[in-house]
Motif scaffolding. Structure first.
Motif, short mmCIF file in Angstrom:
data_model
loop_
_atom_site.label_atom_id
_atom_site.label_comp_id
_atom_site.label_asym_id
_atom_site.label_seq_id
_atom_site.Cartn_x
_atom_site.Cartn_y
_atom_site.Cartn_z
N PHE A 77 34.39 -29.30 -39.60
CA PHE A 77 35.15 -28.16 -39.11
C PHE A 77 36.62 -28.33 -39.48
O PHE A 77 37.05 -29.41 -39.89
CB PHE A 77 35.01 -28.03 -37.59
CG PHE A 77 33.64 -27.60 -37.14
CD1 PHE A 77 33.33 -26.25 -37.03
CD2 PHE A 77 32.67 -28.54 -36.85
CE1 PHE A 77 32.07 -25.85 -36.62
CE2 PHE A 77 31.40 -28.14 -36.44
CZ PHE A 77 31.10 -26.80 -36.32
N GLU A 82 37.62 -25.19 -32.97
CA GLU A 82 36.49 -24.55 -33.63
C GLU A 82 35.20 -25.32 -33.36
O GLU A 82 34.15 -24.73 -33.04
CB GLU A 82 36.74 -24.47 -35.14
CG GLU A 82 35.65 -23.77 -35.92
CD GLU A 82 35.90 -23.80 -37.42
OE1 GLU A 82 36.54 -24.77 -37.90
OE2 GLU A 82 35.46 -22.88 -38.11
N THR A 85 34.00 -25.03 -29.68
CA THR A 85 33.39 -23.72 -29.44
C THR A 85 31.91 -23.73 -29.80
O THR A 85 31.06 -23.17 -29.09
CB THR A 85 34.12 -22.63 -30.26
OG1 THR A 85 35.48 -22.55 -29.82
CG2 THR A 85 33.46 -21.27 -30.09
N GLU A 86 31.59 -24.43 -30.91
CA GLU A 86 30.20 -24.50 -31.36
C GLU A 86 29.36 -25.41 -30.45
O GLU A 86 28.17 -25.15 -30.24
CB GLU A 86 30.14 -25.00 -32.80
CG GLU A 86 30.79 -24.06 -33.81
CD GLU A 86 30.16 -22.67 -33.77
OE1 GLU A 86 28.98 -22.55 -34.15
OE2 GLU A 86 30.84 -21.72 -33.33
#
Length: 216
Positions: A77, A82, A85-86
């Motif tokens: 990432f 980011e 969030t996943e």
């Protein structure tokens, strides 16, 4: 292909702080054993994120994978927000998060924090075990910051700088601020720090070789 050699071109003054990672996972995992068992099931593969190939988080996750012996797929990432969030969404299984990020998200119940990478538990996360306490002593990985001078700096200056740095790390306000950032003070003598750096270089070289990673 660096233009300098860390071990040869710098004189170590002192390590400053251990700033460990926290193994942060989707909430369906409650222990490191849960992750390992899921990865070892027929057809099981753990998806883990990092801040990019060759990053310290990538090397840490590879060391964890090599120690635990489960199949993984690396998902790079552009940054921690980011990736987290996943993890929260359950689209990847785990991410080595800086302690500050992991603390707030764990308290909110958005992720599970299963282990810290450092040799000791974090003061801000006293209930989260170390990897050694989780049965994975070979997976320990220190993420640290330190102070260096050019290699040709006179020894007397290096030693003076070391005394000042070590004294500063013992000041309560300074130590408290390091702890508040999710770390712990890590004072060393110049000789201890030089030896530590050389050991760290060797450890990371072994991880790269064992993982089969090839720079792109």
């Amino acid at each position: 292909k660096l233009s300098f050699n860390v071990a040869e071109d710098f004189a170590g003054i002192s390590a400053l702080a251990d700033m460990p990672f926290v193994v942060s996972t989707a909430t369906r995992y409650k222990t490191m054993k849960d992750v390992i068992d899921a990865g070892k099931k027929p057809g099981g593969v753990i998806l883990y994120g990092s801040n990019g190939p060759g990053s310290s988080g990538h090397l840490f996750m590879e060391r964890l994978r090599l120690s635990a012996g489960y199949p993984v797929t690396h998902v790079p990432f552009r940054g921690t927000p980011e990736a987290m969030t996943e993890v929260i969404a359950g689209r990847i299984d785990m991410f080595p998060a800086p302690a500050l990020n992991a603390i707030s998200l764990t308290k909110e119940g958005k992720v599970s924090s299963l282990a810290v990478s450092s040799p000791k538990r974090l003061p801000l996360m006293p209930d989260v075990p170390t990897l050694a306490e989780s049965g994975l002593p070979d997976a320990q990985y220190q993420f640290w910051v330190g102070a260096f001078a050019p290699a040709k700096t006179p020894k007397a200056i290096v030693e003076r700088l070391n005394r000042e740095v070590v004294a500063a790390l013992k000041v309560k306000d300074v130590a408290d601020k390091i702890v508040a950032l999710g770390g712990s003070p890590m004072p060393m003598t110049p000789a201890e720090f030089d030896a530590f750096v050389r050991k760290e270089i060797a450890i990371n070289a072994e991880i790269v070789k064992a993982s089969g990673y090839e720079p792109q």
